[in-house]
Design a protein around this motif. Sequence first.
Motif, mmCIF file in Angstrom:
data_model
loop_
_atom_site.group_PDB
_atom_site.id
_atom_site.type_symbol
_atom_site.label_atom_id
_atom_site.label_comp_id
_atom_site.label_asym_id
_atom_site.label_seq_id
_atom_site.Cartn_x
_atom_site.Cartn_y
_atom_site.Cartn_z
ATOM 1 N N ARG A 51 0.836 -1.199 0.000
ATOM 2 C CA ARG A 51 0.000 0.000 0.000
ATOM 3 C C ARG A 51 0.879 1.260 0.000
ATOM 4 O O ARG A 51 0.655 2.196 -0.753
ATOM 5 C CB ARG A 51 -0.914 -0.044 1.231
ATOM 6 N N GLU A 52 1.918 1.219 0.841
ATOM 7 C CA GLU A 52 2.808 2.379 0.967
ATOM 8 C C GLU A 52 3.524 2.675 -0.344
ATOM 9 O O GLU A 52 3.752 3.834 -0.692
ATOM 10 C CB GLU A 52 3.833 2.081 2.075
ATOM 11 N N LEU A 53 3.886 1.597 -1.054
ATOM 12 C CA LEU A 53 4.608 1.797 -2.319
ATOM 13 C C LEU A 53 3.837 2.728 -3.233
ATOM 14 O O LEU A 53 4.407 3.623 -3.865
ATOM 15 C CB LEU A 53 4.803 0.444 -3.031
ATOM 16 N N LYS A 54 2.520 2.501 -3.318
ATOM 17 C CA LYS A 54 1.710 3.294 -4.237
ATOM 18 C C LYS A 54 1.302 4.631 -3.636
ATOM 19 O O LYS A 54 1.141 5.612 -4.344
ATOM 20 C CB LYS A 54 0.453 2.504 -4.615
ATOM 21 N N GLU A 55 1.138 4.668 -2.306
ATOM 22 C CA GLU A 55 0.627 5.895 -1.692
ATOM 23 C C GLU A 55 1.735 6.898 -1.394
ATOM 24 O O GLU A 55 1.478 8.084 -1.313
ATOM 25 C CB GLU A 55 -0.135 5.555 -0.391
ATOM 26 N N ARG A 56 2.966 6.404 -1.229
ATOM 27 C CA ARG A 56 4.025 7.311 -0.777
ATOM 28 C C ARG A 56 5.122 7.543 -1.814
ATOM 29 O O ARG A 56 6.095 8.234 -1.525
ATOM 30 C CB ARG A 56 4.668 6.761 0.511
ATOM 31 N N THR A 57 5.011 6.951 -2.995
ATOM 32 C CA THR A 57 6.045 7.232 -4.001
ATOM 33 C C THR A 57 5.411 7.830 -5.251
ATOM 34 O O THR A 57 4.230 7.645 -5.526
ATOM 35 C CB THR A 57 6.821 5.966 -4.431
ATOM 36 N N GLN B 42 -3.515 -3.070 -8.746
ATOM 37 C CA GLN B 42 -2.902 -4.388 -8.597
ATOM 38 C C GLN B 42 -2.174 -4.500 -7.257
ATOM 39 O O GLN B 42 -2.295 -5.504 -6.559
ATOM 40 C CB GLN B 42 -1.939 -4.686 -9.758
ATOM 41 N N ALA B 43 -1.443 -3.453 -6.879
ATOM 42 C CA ALA B 43 -0.752 -3.474 -5.586
ATOM 43 C C ALA B 43 -1.764 -3.464 -4.439
ATOM 44 O O ALA B 43 -1.597 -4.179 -3.450
ATOM 45 C CB ALA B 43 0.204 -2.288 -5.479
ATOM 46 N N PHE B 44 -2.827 -2.676 -4.596
ATOM 47 C CA PHE B 44 -3.833 -2.604 -3.531
ATOM 48 C C PHE B 44 -4.576 -3.933 -3.392
ATOM 49 O O PHE B 44 -4.882 -4.370 -2.284
ATOM 50 C CB PHE B 44 -4.822 -1.456 -3.800
ATOM 51 N N ASP B 45 -4.886 -4.576 -4.520
ATOM 52 C CA ASP B 45 -5.587 -5.866 -4.466
ATOM 53 C C ASP B 45 -4.736 -6.911 -3.753
ATOM 54 O O ASP B 45 -5.231 -7.676 -2.921
ATOM 55 C CB ASP B 45 -5.916 -6.370 -5.884
ATOM 56 N N LEU B 46 -3.446 -6.943 -4.079
ATOM 57 C CA LEU B 46 -2.552 -7.896 -3.418
ATOM 58 C C LEU B 46 -2.454 -7.571 -1.930
ATOM 59 O O LEU B 46 -2.479 -8.460 -1.069
ATOM 60 C CB LEU B 46 -1.167 -7.858 -4.090
#
Lengths: 203, 203
Positions: A51-57, B42-46
């Motif tokens: 989640r952090e990967l997408k929300e914080r980068t 995709q990242a959120f689903d995983l």
Amino acid sequence: MATNVLPRPVQRLIDEFARLPGIGPKSAARLTFYLLRAADDQAFDLSDALRELKERTRFCSVCFNITEEDPCLVCEDLGRDRTLLCVVEEPLDVVAIERSRAYHGLYHVLHGAISPVEGVGPEDLRIAELVERVQKGNFKEIILATNPTLEGESTALYLQRRLAGLNIRLTRLARGLPVGGDLEYTDEITLGRALEGRQEFKE
Amino acid sequence: MATNVLPRPVQRLIDEFARLPGIGPKSAARLTFYLLRAADDQAFDLSDALRELKERTRFCSVCFNITEEDPCLVCEDLGRDRTLLCVVEEPLDVVAIERSRAYHGLYHVLHGAISPVEGVGPEDLRIAELVERVQKGNFKEIILATNPTLEGESTALYLQRRLAGLNIRLTRLARGLPVGGDLEYTDEITLGRALEGRQEFKE
């Protein structure tokens, strides 16, 4: 007659793992059952990290490297040589070059290489942004550090044509024997390039 | 001099992926950069699937298979033969046997096999629970369906000794040629077992 004995959350995680590149249904099941038996925290930590990967980068609006802050730390670093620009395909290439400690200029990440086979054209990469950045900037040298592959070489060639006439030195990384390699096991193309690019012994 | 150019959330996800079995640092980086470029969903689903795995599944208190409800659907299914018990190592073995559609009894999942090399003893598996369940239950036959490996065979042998004297039929899966296999490429041990276990043609 047969009951579907895999609970839905288990099947769901197997399916999600199997969507990742290089992970087939069997590996996906193996990872899922490993996590089922592991401490809860391991699954939760991985979940939070995703989640952090997408929300914080995000991508840096200047060099298109991945970053938490925009512009990124490298673009903001006044200690770097701002007349030197290194063009790479991927963010991981920046990591590799930084690790060499042999470079102290700026970067530009293309996010891929031109590949007609995979349907990747110049317009799919950050090339327009590169040309604009170079035209507006104050660069003395641009290192075209794409990969030594067919796609990487084509991309470098394309960039060379697009950036010609700007009166900026265009260079590329040396080809040759990898350090720690073995002449006997070096492929003939690399060996050929190493011979062509042979250098004088320095006293 | 070199900046650490990997933002913390990126490094964190690489580290978490690398904790999984069979995923080294390079694969972990590859997966992370794939997800960076993939759609956010995709990242959120995983991420959600990982959380759900731990929050919505548990082990059945009767058979120790994974389940959303306790007792599980198989243990609750009154259409099954409740005098027949199949003992397996892993939940995935239950899935495999269900897929064969050749079994309609109950299950017991040991969660591993006895392995002195890996420090797994009988007390680490659901063996005490199995013995208690069999003593209290009304089983006529117990199929010891552990894997045809050294560990699986040892476990079956151990169980056979623990369950002897209860006057219940103990069986194990037939060894022989895999259907669709090729005699020429069958290993000599399997071929030996197939010969020993040869059966009459039925008219």
